[in-house]
Design a protein around this motif. Structure first.
Motif: not given
Length: 764
Positions: A561-569, A595-606
């Protein structure tokens, strides 16, 4: 008086014979051209028979002219010579008329046009040569044109009925004109007989003809062989809103810009006729007038063209009438919106288009609440004003691709097209449109000093629906509207309950997501990525929603729903910012090693958004997080179509130290060219492949292939979704050394993951 009548009759007969030689000759040429033009559409035998008959009749007529000119006592036998002329002229006209039945090209529109032009030309030519005798000209015109009218009627189509009407009108106008011309001829002859001075008679006669020319109900102008206007009447000047001074001497071929008009003039100067119909822009006044113009060549001989004459008819009123009729047939006269007829056509087209392109639209049935009370209390005039205000608001807020209509009374329709390819999302968007309609209609309306607050009940139906056509969709929306009425008015109802529920749920979720961002209800959980011994090498940050009513929600419940309504950004920026702050906190407290990393997910649109790099670098700078401790995970689907701009963005962040991983690798994309183009660090094997290891399925081969390919490309591999020891053992034997899954740990809150880091740091 008796003698005067005889003299007039003698002069009329004399004029008939005097003026007939050239028209008879031209008619033979016209008959030849007529037969030649029809050779491809009419049986040659009929053409030969007809032309032979006409040629013989014309030869007899010419011989009659010779006999008349040779008879020195012809003036004493006018009844005899007039009767012969009348009989042969009527036979000639009847021969032309017979062509309407035996030679009419029913299957060829171009040949029909030639047919009509020749027939009308023969009629027009007859007026000038036969008007000295009213029986002759009336007989000729009737025998020539009435068969044409009869032929058009017998064909019976709407177009031919229309053509028959035009020819009948032409016949009537020509007959009336011929009668007037005949009267003037008789008057001129009488003047000639009574006048001693031939010059005076000629002057009076010229004035009489000029009177006819000047006061004709149609615009008339003459032009020479070069297309230069040499004379015109007052009606022609009026039509073009110009002046005689500007028009006379005008070189039409050199000055006119309308190519169709020029073509018609050139055709007439070539020795024939021309026709133009359309909106003509005058070059002398720039006025635009709908006109219909006939051009006819004036010839000295069959080969020599002296110029031509143009007859112009003003089509303004007829065009306005046609446009008004069309408008009244399609639009509501009070509001200017589409009427029921146009609505049904539009809805039928939209349903067909929606089926063809596999998308959904919606029909909104709007009824004004308590409109009858306003009508009864303030009067119908106030009610009409209110309907106009409602129509204006609908028009101003309507999407360009949508259609609005008034069904009648206080009922309005909106057809919203191309909402979505899924019925659930279409219902959600239709609910949003209906809410907007309800909102702008509820604004106060000032009528006759009264501020009226109006509300509306709206019913919504989604199309296309299986087996449902225009009437069905309308009935569904109407039923839904009445459900809104019975629910207390000022509400929105869908025809199908599950559509209503889907739209309400998505709208409610959209509002709650906005509130969650404001009240910071989102949190990050962390799932460790470990080696075979369980030592934490890195972690993936995963968003969760601490919903005040429904508890902890996973991303699948709200991200779509966030993606559809433009709130994903906005959510993506929050995740990036929150992860960077936490990285800074753990680094400052020595809980997170270099040496340790924290990864986050980023969408293609972002990442494709224009301001992504500025946002990322700005956040890293503002939070003070070390880019070498940050990882970004991109799905394989967003990387396959990666353009140069995305490649450049990844390169920019890689130079800063940010690591990039491909999430859900191997989920069906065939192109692997992006692996060579992009500076990636890690491939994450999708959990669906890991779960099938124990079954010994073909996915095992895929896992082996991915691990081997990653090694050859110099990339690390992380196995997602590891839940059993069997899976762990298999992966480790194949060369995969980093794991993520419930076997080691579920995603945990920040405090829990902090303790895990502290415990590992203490052991070190």
């Amino acid at each position: 008086m008796k003698n005067t009548s005889k003299e007039i009759f003698r002069e009329q007969t004399y004029l008939l014979y005097l003026n007939s030689k050239l028209p008879i000759t031209i008619s033979v040429a016209a008959a030849g051209l007529f037969s030649w033009s029809l050779r491809s559409v009419v049986d040659h035998r009929f053409l030969i028979y007809w032309f032979t008959a006409f040629f013989i009749i014309s030869a007899i007529r010419l011989y009659l002219l010779f006999l008349y000119s040779s008879d020195v006592g012809a003036h004493k036998k006018q009844d005899h010579w007039h009767g012969r002329f009348l009989i042969l002229t009527c036979i000639s006209a009847a021969t032309w008329g017979s062509a309407s039945f035996f030679l009419f090209p029913e299957q060829s529109l171009p040949h029909q046009i030639v047919f009509f032009m020749i027939m009308l030309g023969m009629a027009a030519g007859a007026v000038s040569s036969l008007c000295p005798s009213l029986p002759v000209v009336l007989g000729y015109l009737s025998l020539l044109l009435i068969p044409v009218i009869a032929k058009m009627i017998t064909i019976g189509s709407e177009e031919t009925w229309f053509n028959a009407s035009l020819v009948l009108m032409f016949w009537a106008v020509t007959v009336i004109g011929s009668i007037k011309i005949n009267e003037n001829i008789r008057e001129n002859i009488e003047l000639h007989l009574q006048s001693v001075s031939r010059e005076k008679i000629l002057k009076v006669s010229e004035e009489r003809y000029r009177h006819i020319f000047s006061h004709a109900p149609l615009g008339i102008f003459h032009y020479d062989a070069d297309g230069i206007i040499i004379d015109c009447n007052d009606e022609f000047v009026r039509l073009l809103k110009s002046s005689k001074k500007s028009l006379i001497g005008l070189n039409m071929p050199a000055r006119l810009k309308d190519q169709k008009m020029l073509d018609a003039i050139h055709r007439s100067l070539a020795g024939g006729e021309g026709y133009y119909e359309g909106d003509y822009t005058s070059i002398t006044s720039n006025s635009v007038t709908p006109v219909r113009t006939f051009f006819k060549a004036i010839k000295q001989t069959a080969e020599t063209v002296l110029g031509g004459v143009g007859i112009v008819e003003d089509f303004t009123e007829r065009k306005k009438s046609a446009e008004l009729i069309q408008y009244q047939a399609s639009y509501d006269h009070l509001t200017g919106l589409a009427n029921r007829r146009m609505l049904l056509d539009s809805l039928d087209n939209e349903i067909s288009r929606a089926r063809r392109h596999n998308h959904y639209g919606a029909l909104l049935y709007i009824d004004l609440d308590n409109f009858k009370t306003i009508n009864d209390s303030l009067g119908h005039s106030a009610g009409d004003q209110l309907l106009k205000i409602v129509a204006k608001r609908i028009r101003e807020n309507l999407r360009r691709e949508d259609t609005a209509a008034r069904m009648g009374g206080d009922e309005f329709i909106i057809i919203a097209t191309e909402l979505d390819t899924t019925i659930g999302l279409a219902a959600y968007k239709a609910k949003g449109i209906a809410e907007k309609v309800k909102r702008f209609l509820s604004a106060p309306a000032s009528i006759d000093g009264n501020d009226l607050q109006i509300t509306s009940s709206i019913g919504v139906s989604i199309f296309p629906a299986q087996g449902k056509e225009v009437d069905d969709i309308l009935k569904q929306a109407d039923s839904a509207m009445y459900r809104s009425k019975t629910a207390g008015r000022n509400s929105i109802s869908f025809f199908l309950p599950h559509m209503q529920e889907a739209a309400n749920e998505r709208l409610r979720l959209n509002m709650e997501i906005r509130r969650a961002l404001e009240k910071e209800e989102f949190v990050l959980y962390y799932q460790p990525q470990v080696d075979l011994s369980g030592r934490i090498l890195s972690a993936e940050a995963l968003i969760r929603w601490n919903h005040p009513e429904r508890g902890l929600l996973l991303p699948g419940a709200f991200l779509e729903v966030a993606e559809e309504t433009g709130l994903m950004h906005e959510i993506g920026q929050w995740v990036f910012r929150s992860a960077c702050r936490q990285i800074k906190t753990w680094a400052d407290t020595k809980k997170l090693s270099t040496s340790q990393t924290i990864s986050i997910n980023i969408s293609g649109k972002e990442i494709a958004a224009p301001g992504f790099i500025d946002m990322a670098t700005g956040t890293l700078e503002k939070t003070g997080a070390d880019p070498h401790r940050l990882g970004i995970e991109l799905t394989e689907g967003s990387l396959v179509p990666a353009g140069e701009d995305i490649v450049e963005k990844i390169m920019t962040l890689r130079k800063m130290g940010v690591e990039f991983s491909v999430d859900d690798f191997g989920t069906g994309y065939s192109s692997l060219s992006y692996l060579k183009r992009l500076p990636l660090n890690t491939l994450k094997i999708d959990r669906s492949f890991i779960h099938d290891i124990k079954d010994g399925s073909r996915d095992v081969v895929l896992v082996d292939t991915i691990i081997s390919m990653a090694k050859n490309l110099g990339l690390d591999v992380i196995a997602e979704g590891v839940e059993t020891e069997e899976e762990l053992r298999y992966l480790s034997t194949r060369g995969c050394h980093v794991f993520q899954g419930y076997y080691f740990s579920k995603p945990v809150p920040t405090t829990a993951f902090t303790k895990m880091l502290e415990k590992q740091h203490g052991n070190l």
